[in-house]
Design an enzyme around this catalytic site. Structure first.
Site, PDB file in Angstrom:
ATOM      1  N   SER A   1       0.783  -1.234  -0.200  1.00 58.23           N
ATOM      2  CA  SER A   1       0.005   0.198  -0.073  1.00 58.23           C
ATOM      3  C   SER A   1       0.939   1.134  -0.077  1.00 58.23           C
ATOM      4  CB  SER A   1      -1.057   0.018   1.187  1.00 58.23           C
ATOM      5  OG  SER A   1      -1.488   1.146   1.468  1.00 58.23           O
TER       6      SER A   1
ATOM      7  N   TYR B   1      -0.250  -0.009  10.673  1.00 60.21           N
ATOM      8  CA  TYR B   1      -0.490  -0.456   9.357  1.00 60.21           C
ATOM      9  C   TYR B   1       0.631   0.010   7.999  1.00 60.21           C
ATOM     10  CZ  TYR B   1      -3.138  -1.110   4.880  1.00 60.21           C
ATOM     11  OH  TYR B   1      -3.541  -1.455   3.434  1.00 60.21           O
TER      12      TYR B   1
END
Length: 317
Positions: A161, A187
């Site tokens: 990501s 994350y």
């Protein structure tokens, strides 16, 4: 093509998974897609099945997996869509999955993930996002190494990501035992780990003909954002706008395109350890200045080797 050349393709941010795989025959190839029952996992699996592959949906919710499999069979005509249970945060589940796999594996798509969750720990005390997004997929891929090697020219797809630009892997405190927990930093480091896995995996498995590449699928509204409120999304949009960029959403079919490209494109034959976005190899980016590109720390071979060793030791503990 020189190994150091940046990979570009005829595709872009608006290309779909079906467009990317058009003309590619995957008959006889065996594929696993983790998280294949929701979001871009469904469209990744659909495109690969549509090209003739046998696709196994590795999912926590097998009932949802069966519904998805039926839908993919109906839309592609390919009846070789299978479902198997896999919980990446549960090492017993990962071990059961890998020990139960028989025969070669040509493509492994490490697609499942959890984003910006509240502070949660596995029974081992590992931070959930790192445990799921990195450790679980690491254990899965290494557990399937023999099957990948047996395939000859196997590919592993590591779905990362742009959030990797938020944080390197903080080796001194990966699991937030000392520092205050922050969902997006957690994350971010897990997504950096996904890229580092591609770097070291390609290096270690070169003699087996296995390549590993990472990618950023783009922004897609899926269940991945279930922990992210509309207010939080609005703050993110405002921050992006302030930087002079736009935050646009892709369809799931567009979001799956880069995964499918990395899994199947002849342009990536023998190429590994790279990071792709919008169906093209990304250029280096400076964290904090852009939402695009790849951070140098995510491609650092020393950090990649260290992460592999740390993860191996963590799993052995």
């Amino acid at each position: 093509m020189a190994a150091t050349a940046r990979i570009t393709t005829p595709f872009d941010a608006e290309s779909t998974a079906a467009e990317v795989v058009e003309g590619i025959d995957l008959t006889g190839r065996r594929v696993i897609v983790t998280g294949g029952a929701s979001g871009i996992g469904v469209e990744t699996a659909r495109a690969l099945a549509g090209a003739g592959a046998e696709v196994t949906l590795a999912v926590r919710d097998t009932a949802a997996g069966e519904r998805t499999a039926e839908d993919i069979v109906a839309t592609t005509g390919n009846k070789r869509v299978l479902v198997a249970r896999l919980d990446l945060a549960d090492q017993a589940s990962v071990a059961a999955f890998t020990s139960g796999w028989e025969g070669p594996l040509h493509i492994l798509v490490n697609n499942a993930g959890v984003m910006a969750s509240p502070e949660t720990r596995t029974p081992e005390g590992w931070e959930l996002q790192f445990a799921t997004n990195h450790i679980g997929h690491f254990a899965l891929a290494t557990g399937l190494h023999r099957a990948l090697a047996a395939a000859g020219g196997a590919r592993v797809v590591s779905v990362s990501s742009s959030a990797h630009l938020r944080s390197p892997v903080v080796f001194e405190d990966i699991h937030f035992r000392e520092r205050a927990y922050e969902p997006w930093s957690a994350y971010g480091q897990s997504k950096t780990a996904n890229v580092l896995f591609a770097v070291e995996g390609t290096k270690r498995w070169a003699d087996d003909g296995i390549t590993v590449n990472a990618l950023m699928p783009g922004g897609i509204r899926t269940r991945l954002q279930r922990y992210v409120s509309e207010e939080e999304l609005e703050r993110l949009r405002a921050a992006v706008a302030a930087s002079g960029e736009q935050m646009s959403w892709k369809t799931p079919e567009q979001g799956a395109a880069t995964s499918v490209l990395v899994a199947t494109s002849p342009l990536l034959e023998g190429i590994g350890g790279r990071y792709f976005e919008d169906c093209t190899e990304a250029e280096l980016s400076e964290p904090g200045l852009s939402r695009h590109g790849v951070a140098a720390y995510a491609l650092d071979p020393e950090a990649a080797a260290r992460l592999w060793q740390v993860t191996t030791e963590t799993l052995a503990a």
